[in-house]
Design a protein around this motif. Structure first.
Motif, PDB file in Angstrom:
ATOM      1  N   TYR A  64       0.671  -1.178   0.192  1.00 56.34           N
ATOM      2  CA  TYR A  64      -0.025   0.186  -0.042  1.00 56.34           C
ATOM      3  C   TYR A  64       0.920   1.220  -0.035  1.00 56.34           C
ATOM      4  O   TYR A  64       1.759   1.391   0.512  1.00 56.34           O
ATOM      5  N   TYR A  76       0.869   5.430   0.380  1.00 57.63           N
ATOM      6  CA  TYR A  76       0.002   6.348   0.862  1.00 57.63           C
ATOM      7  C   TYR A  76       0.912   7.757   0.812  1.00 57.63           C
ATOM      8  O   TYR A  76       2.063   7.781   0.938  1.00 57.63           O
ATOM      9  N   ARG A 119       0.980  11.161   2.743  1.00 59.47           N
ATOM     10  CA  ARG A 119       0.857  11.806   4.054  1.00 59.47           C
ATOM     11  C   ARG A 119       1.293  13.427   3.754  1.00 59.47           C
ATOM     12  O   ARG A 119       2.518  13.624   3.684  1.00 59.47           O
ATOM     13  N   GLU A 167      -4.128  11.712   5.025  1.00 59.12           N
ATOM     14  CA  GLU A 167      -3.131  10.592   3.982  1.00 59.12           C
ATOM     15  C   GLU A 167      -4.146  10.456   2.902  1.00 59.12           C
ATOM     16  O   GLU A 167      -5.133  10.053   2.942  1.00 59.12           O
ATOM     17  N   LYS A 173      -4.552   7.448  -0.350  1.00 59.36           N
ATOM     18  CA  LYS A 173      -4.059   6.226  -0.913  1.00 59.36           C
ATOM     19  C   LYS A 173      -3.703   6.646  -2.400  1.00 59.36           C
ATOM     20  O   LYS A 173      -4.613   6.853  -3.040  1.00 59.36           O
ATOM     21  N   TYR A 233      -9.423   5.396   1.292  1.00 53.20           N
ATOM     22  CA  TYR A 233      -8.685   6.353   0.410  1.00 53.20           C
ATOM     23  C   TYR A 233      -8.117   7.511   0.944  1.00 53.20           C
ATOM     24  O   TYR A 233      -7.411   8.313   0.476  1.00 53.20           O
ATOM     25  N   GLU A 244      -7.719   9.177   5.044  1.00 49.46           N
ATOM     26  CA  GLU A 244      -7.449   9.167   6.339  1.00 49.46           C
ATOM     27  C   GLU A 244      -6.969  10.365   7.010  1.00 49.46           C
ATOM     28  O   GLU A 244      -6.078  11.060   6.532  1.00 49.46           O
ATOM     29  N   ASN A 249      -8.225   2.451   9.071  1.00 45.79           N
ATOM     30  CA  ASN A 249      -7.645   2.065   7.854  1.00 45.79           C
ATOM     31  C   ASN A 249      -8.393   1.203   7.016  1.00 45.79           C
ATOM     32  O   ASN A 249      -8.136   1.218   5.888  1.00 45.79           O
TER      33      ASN A 249
END
Length: 103
Positions: free
Chosen positions: A13, A15, A17, A43, A45, A62, A64, A92
């Motif tokens: 994964y 991300y 951030r 975050e 994705k 997608y 966070e 998550n």
């Protein structure tokens, strides 16, 4: 990290951030100081798929959000040594099964 009996690897994964933090420095003794820093982060994705566990399919989110904090010391106005902490405010992963107990 592998999910047992699924053959799926959770490490693939990606991300992005984006933190937004405020930092305050304090001078203690001439060449020695301390600092604190805190703020929210988001975050997004970029890459990754869903995976299935025994009962249902788990979907990765997608978007966070969370908060971060840092504190430490500054030496000679050149070197900062600190500890960083991050706490997620959203889940998550989740499943799309309805919860009929809320009805």
């Amino acid at each position: 990290m592998k999910v047992e009996d699924s053959g799926y690897d959770l490490s693939n994964y990606d991300y992005l951030r984006v933190p937004l933090s405020l930092k305050k420095k304090f001078s203690l003794i001439g060449l020695l100081g301390m600092f604190v820093q805190a703020g929210p982060y988001v975050e997004f994705k970029i890459n990754g798929e869903n995976f299935k566990n025994i009962d249902n399919e788990c979907n990765s989110k997608y978007f966070e959000t969370g908060i971060n904090a840092e504190a430490g010391v500054e030496l000679l106005n050149l070197l900062e040594l600190g500890m960083y902490c991050r706490k997620a405010l959203t889940d998550n992963y989740g499943d799309d099964t309805p919860d009929f107990g809320d009805i």
